[in-house]
Design a protein around this motif. Sequence first.
Motif, PDB file in Angstrom:
ATOM      1  N   ASN A 121      42.071  43.841  28.733  1.00 41.36           N
ATOM      2  CA  ASN A 121      41.390  44.185  29.982  1.00 41.36           C
ATOM      3  C   ASN A 121      42.380  44.492  31.101  1.00 41.36           C
ATOM      4  OD1 ASN A 121      39.077  43.721  28.545  1.00 41.36           O
ATOM      5  ND2 ASN A 121      38.414  41.953  29.742  1.00 41.36           N
ATOM      6  N   ASP A 122      43.482  43.751  31.139  1.00 44.73           N
ATOM      7  CA  ASP A 122      44.478  43.973  32.193  1.00 44.73           C
ATOM      8  C   ASP A 122      45.103  45.365  32.100  1.00 44.73           C
ATOM      9  OD1 ASP A 122      44.016  41.464  33.150  1.00 44.73           O
ATOM     10  OD2 ASP A 122      45.936  40.607  32.542  1.00 44.73           O
ATOM     11  N   VAL A 123      45.250  45.879  30.883  1.00 42.20           N
ATOM     12  CA  VAL A 123      45.813  47.229  30.715  1.00 42.20           C
ATOM     13  C   VAL A 123      44.850  48.269  31.283  1.00 42.20           C
ATOM     14  CG1 VAL A 123      46.461  48.976  28.995  1.00 42.20           C
ATOM     15  CG2 VAL A 123      47.250  46.610  28.736  1.00 42.20           C
ATOM     16  N   ILE A 124      43.554  48.101  30.998  1.00 42.34           N
ATOM     17  CA  ILE A 124      42.552  49.039  31.516  1.00 42.34           C
ATOM     18  C   ILE A 124      42.538  48.999  33.039  1.00 42.34           C
ATOM     19  CG2 ILE A 124      40.113  49.667  31.520  1.00 42.34           C
ATOM     20  CD1 ILE A 124      39.874  48.149  28.826  1.00 42.34           C
ATOM     21  N   LEU A 125      42.483  47.785  33.597  1.00 42.39           N
ATOM     22  CA  LEU A 125      42.377  47.650  35.051  1.00 42.39           C
ATOM     23  C   LEU A 125      43.636  48.147  35.754  1.00 42.39           C
ATOM     24  CD1 LEU A 125      40.791  46.817  37.493  1.00 42.39           C
ATOM     25  CD2 LEU A 125      41.543  44.457  37.148  1.00 42.39           C
ATOM     26  N   ALA A 126      44.803  47.833  35.216  1.00 39.84           N
ATOM     27  CA  ALA A 126      46.048  48.292  35.843  1.00 39.84           C
ATOM     28  C   ALA A 126      46.123  49.817  35.869  1.00 39.84           C
ATOM     29  CB  ALA A 126      47.255  47.712  35.104  1.00 39.84           C
ATOM     30  N   ALA A 127      45.671  50.457  34.787  1.00 40.99           N
ATOM     31  CA  ALA A 127      45.680  51.924  34.750  1.00 40.99           C
ATOM     32  C   ALA A 127      44.743  52.503  35.804  1.00 40.99           C
ATOM     33  CB  ALA A 127      45.274  52.408  33.355  1.00 40.99           C
ATOM     34  N   LEU A 128      43.575  51.882  35.970  1.00 39.85           N
ATOM     35  CA  LEU A 128      42.628  52.362  36.977  1.00 39.85           C
ATOM     36  C   LEU A 128      43.156  52.115  38.387  1.00 39.85           C
ATOM     37  CD1 LEU A 128      39.311  51.194  35.284  1.00 39.85           C
ATOM     38  CD2 LEU A 128      40.010  53.567  35.685  1.00 39.85           C
ATOM     39  N   GLU A 129      43.823  50.981  38.600  1.00 37.57           N
ATOM     40  CA  GLU A 129      44.390  50.707  39.919  1.00 37.57           C
ATOM     41  C   GLU A 129      45.479  51.718  40.270  1.00 37.57           C
ATOM     42  OE1 GLU A 129      43.608  45.904  40.433  1.00 37.57           O
ATOM     43  OE2 GLU A 129      45.585  46.604  39.806  1.00 37.57           O
ATOM     44  N   ARG A 130      46.282  52.105  39.282  1.00 36.13           N
ATOM     45  CA  ARG A 130      47.305  53.132  39.518  1.00 36.13           C
ATOM     46  C   ARG A 130      46.649  54.455  39.918  1.00 36.13           C
ATOM     47  NH1 ARG A 130      52.399  53.170  37.239  1.00 36.13           N
ATOM     48  NH2 ARG A 130      52.023  55.291  36.488  1.00 36.13           N
ATOM     49  N   ARG A 131      45.542  54.779  39.253  1.00 36.85           N
ATOM     50  CA  ARG A 131      44.843  56.026  39.591  1.00 36.85           C
ATOM     51  C   ARG A 131      44.240  55.953  40.989  1.00 36.85           C
ATOM     52  NH1 ARG A 131      44.604  60.752  40.550  1.00 36.85           N
ATOM     53  NH2 ARG A 131      42.754  61.999  40.068  1.00 36.85           N
ATOM     54  N   LEU A 132      43.650  54.832  41.348  1.00 39.62           N
ATOM     55  CA  LEU A 132      43.036  54.686  42.676  1.00 39.62           C
ATOM     56  C   LEU A 132      44.064  54.869  43.788  1.00 39.62           C
ATOM     57  CD1 LEU A 132      40.668  51.656  42.002  1.00 39.62           C
ATOM     58  CD2 LEU A 132      39.961  54.003  42.513  1.00 39.62           C
ATOM     59  N   ALA A 133      45.277  54.401  43.541  1.00 42.48           N
ATOM     60  CA  ALA A 133      46.340  54.516  44.553  1.00 42.48           C
ATOM     61  C   ALA A 133      46.691  55.970  44.840  1.00 42.48           C
ATOM     62  CB  ALA A 133      47.573  53.748  44.100  1.00 42.48           C
ATOM     63  N   GLU A 134      46.323  56.883  43.932  1.00 49.23           N
ATOM     64  CA  GLU A 134      46.626  58.307  44.113  1.00 49.23           C
ATOM     65  C   GLU A 134      45.514  59.061  44.835  1.00 49.23           C
ATOM     66  OE1 GLU A 134      49.088  58.664  39.857  1.00 49.23           O
ATOM     67  OE2 GLU A 134      47.043  59.440  40.062  1.00 49.23           O
ATOM     68  N   LEU A 135      44.378  58.409  45.084  1.00 48.41           N
ATOM     69  CA  LEU A 135      43.205  59.092  45.634  1.00 48.41           C
ATOM     70  C   LEU A 135      43.086  58.812  47.133  1.00 48.41           C
ATOM     71  CD1 LEU A 135      40.725  58.280  42.726  1.00 48.41           C
ATOM     72  CD2 LEU A 135      41.974  60.420  43.125  1.00 48.41           C
ATOM     73  N   PRO A 136      43.298  59.813  47.984  1.00 53.12           N
ATOM     74  CA  PRO A 136      43.347  59.582  49.430  1.00 53.12           C
ATOM     75  C   PRO A 136      42.034  59.150  50.056  1.00 53.12           C
ATOM     76  CG  PRO A 136      43.461  61.936  48.937  1.00 53.12           C
ATOM     77  CD  PRO A 136      43.590  61.214  47.633  1.00 53.12           C
ATOM     78  N   THR A 137      40.892  59.459  49.424  1.00 56.18           N
ATOM     79  CA  THR A 137      39.612  59.094  50.041  1.00 56.18           C
ATOM     80  C   THR A 137      39.114  57.717  49.608  1.00 56.18           C
ATOM     81  OG1 THR A 137      38.279  60.152  48.309  1.00 56.18           O
ATOM     82  CG2 THR A 137      38.937  61.524  50.197  1.00 56.18           C
ATOM     83  N   VAL A 138      39.879  57.020  48.753  1.00 54.16           N
ATOM     84  CA  VAL A 138      39.489  55.676  48.315  1.00 54.16           C
ATOM     85  C   VAL A 138      40.315  54.636  49.066  1.00 54.16           C
ATOM     86  CG1 VAL A 138      39.307  54.078  46.373  1.00 54.16           C
ATOM     87  CG2 VAL A 138      38.830  56.510  46.033  1.00 54.16           C
ATOM     88  N   SER A 139      39.632  53.721  49.722  1.00 53.63           N
ATOM     89  CA  SER A 139      40.291  52.621  50.439  1.00 53.63           C
ATOM     90  C   SER A 139      40.079  51.337  49.645  1.00 53.63           C
ATOM     91  CB  SER A 139      39.689  52.475  51.844  1.00 53.63           C
ATOM     92  OG  SER A 139      40.190  51.324  52.493  1.00 53.63           O
ATOM     93  N   VAL A 140      41.130  50.893  48.953  1.00 50.95           N
ATOM     94  CA  VAL A 140      41.062  49.652  48.183  1.00 50.95           C
ATOM     95  C   VAL A 140      41.440  48.494  49.104  1.00 50.95           C
ATOM     96  CG1 VAL A 140      41.945  48.378  46.189  1.00 50.95           C
ATOM     97  CG2 VAL A 140      41.646  50.863  46.055  1.00 50.95           C
ATOM     98  N   GLN A 141      40.527  47.557  49.261  1.00 52.94           N
ATOM     99  CA  GLN A 141      40.737  46.439  50.183  1.00 52.94           C
ATOM    100  C   GLN A 141      40.609  45.133  49.395  1.00 52.94           C
ATOM    101  OE1 GLN A 141      38.667  46.826  53.962  1.00 52.94           O
ATOM    102  NE2 GLN A 141      38.410  49.028  53.667  1.00 52.94           N
ATOM    103  N   LEU A 142      41.756  44.516  49.108  1.00 55.24           N
ATOM    104  CA  LEU A 142      41.791  43.279  48.337  1.00 55.24           C
ATOM    105  C   LEU A 142      41.801  42.076  49.272  1.00 55.24           C
ATOM    106  CD1 LEU A 142      44.331  44.269  45.542  1.00 55.24           C
ATOM    107  CD2 LEU A 142      41.841  44.483  45.542  1.00 55.24           C
ATOM    108  N   GLY A 143      41.482  40.917  48.700  1.00 52.89           N
ATOM    109  CA  GLY A 143      41.391  39.715  49.506  1.00 52.89           C
ATOM    110  C   GLY A 143      40.194  39.748  50.442  1.00 52.89           C
ATOM    111  N   MET A 144      39.190  40.556  50.095  1.00 47.94           N
ATOM    112  CA  MET A 144      38.018  40.742  50.949  1.00 47.94           C
ATOM    113  C   MET A 144      36.783  40.173  50.272  1.00 47.94           C
ATOM    114  SD  MET A 144      39.090  42.092  53.649  1.00 47.94           S
ATOM    115  CE  MET A 144      40.700  42.725  54.157  1.00 47.94           C
ATOM    116  N   ARG A 145      36.244  39.121  50.854  1.00 51.36           N
ATOM    117  CA  ARG A 145      35.023  38.506  50.329  1.00 51.36           C
ATOM    118  C   ARG A 145      33.845  38.900  51.216  1.00 51.36           C
ATOM    119  NH1 ARG A 145      35.019  34.663  46.669  1.00 51.36           N
ATOM    120  NH2 ARG A 145      37.198  34.166  47.142  1.00 51.36           N
ATOM    121  N   VAL A 146      32.778  39.388  50.597  1.00 48.51           N
ATOM    122  CA  VAL A 146      31.590  39.790  51.342  1.00 48.51           C
ATOM    123  C   VAL A 146      30.701  38.575  51.575  1.00 48.51           C
ATOM    124  CG1 VAL A 146      29.500  41.213  51.288  1.00 48.51           C
ATOM    125  CG2 VAL A 146      31.669  42.141  50.446  1.00 48.51           C
TER     126      VAL A 146
END
Length: 415
Positions: A121-146
């Motif tokens: 699972n970590d391999v899948i998620l890490a690959a997706l996180e790398r892709r998200l970092a390349e997308l300018p319209t996606v704002s990834v906000q960690l440490g955020m609890r709703v």
Amino acid sequence: MTETAEQSTTHFEVIVVGGGMVGAALAALLGQAGVAVALLDARPEPLAADEVGKGLPAMRVSALTPVSQRLLEVLGAWPWMETRRVTPYRYMQVWDSEGSGEVNFSAEQAGVPLLGHIVENDVILAALERRLAELPTVSVQLGMRVTGLSVGPAGREVVLEDGRRLSAPLVVASDGAHSPLRKMADIPVRAQDTGHVALVTTVRTERGHGSVARQVFLKTGPLAFLPLTVNGDERYCSIVWSTSPEEAERLAALPPEALGRELEAAFEARLGTVEVADRALAVPLTQRHAEHYVKSGFALVGDAAHSIHPLAGQGVNLGLMDAAVLAEELLAARRRGIALGEPRMLERYSRRRRGDNAAMLALMDGFRLLFGTRHPLLTLTRNLGLSGVDRLTPVKRLLMRQAIGDRGRLPASCR
């Protein structure tokens, strides 16, 4: 992304809450099309990609179907995953410990190059996180609890633990089986205790797995040996042993050598001696299904909508299909100028996914009940059934097409 100063509310087109594999895939699908997405997750930091897929395999793995692989290829995640660790399997072997029933599947019989891949699972998620970092319209906000969800002038609003507010026409809950967002949206869920706990670990076997995924049905539940290849060594497997809570507790408390002997005996030594290579983790198994997937400006995907017994390894594949279908419906609506939280549009997503998910949950529950019984007549029936399926190529081909995810109307990103 826009910010309303007087309300201190930041506005997006879509807010995805939950940055696991399914939430990340949905955010990436939308981000590739230029949608302004906020992806929120309570984790404090992303995975350390440089460390993922090295050393001993992680305990949590998924059996990705070729359909899920195609989705990850469209997202640009698959090539990086291949540089880490993905283990293809071309055969499946299933048998009943209570008799002689056995069925064998092969990719050749299904008319495909392979049946799937076992991937951490970590391999899948890490690959997706790398892709998200390349997308300018996606704002990834960690440490955020709703902490709050409400209806606002721009659609839905979420309140973060630090008091900030985000708004969007659509909020998507991808925050797991115990989804806090699902509770905030007041969507009821039907839960069924399977009576099983999954014991998960990694082992090294005397003989190589030969690209075969194996599963035996025991009196207390199914035991799967899922193939892993580590630095060219095919003698590793990920173990998922679904059994009673009492038995799982006993097994988890055993020293590694004793647990290895138990695994070897339960598996009828089909891969020779078994050496436990990691700690054993016990995970309670409950099947859940939300009574509905959508409300105005709100949708559920992945485990927030449904969680399934790991009997056939379909959980993450169902979730990725949710993400692909929802993204397809959202992008079609966006092209037509329809609000992304519009109920009728969201209902189309629900209709396309809820039936397929319900059918898979029912099928897994039926297998669980059939193979969990000790009634002599049912034991004979299931043994005859397995042996019959093994002799009927058309039936096997149909079952394999289901197992590789090739069913129903696939979204364009998965074809």
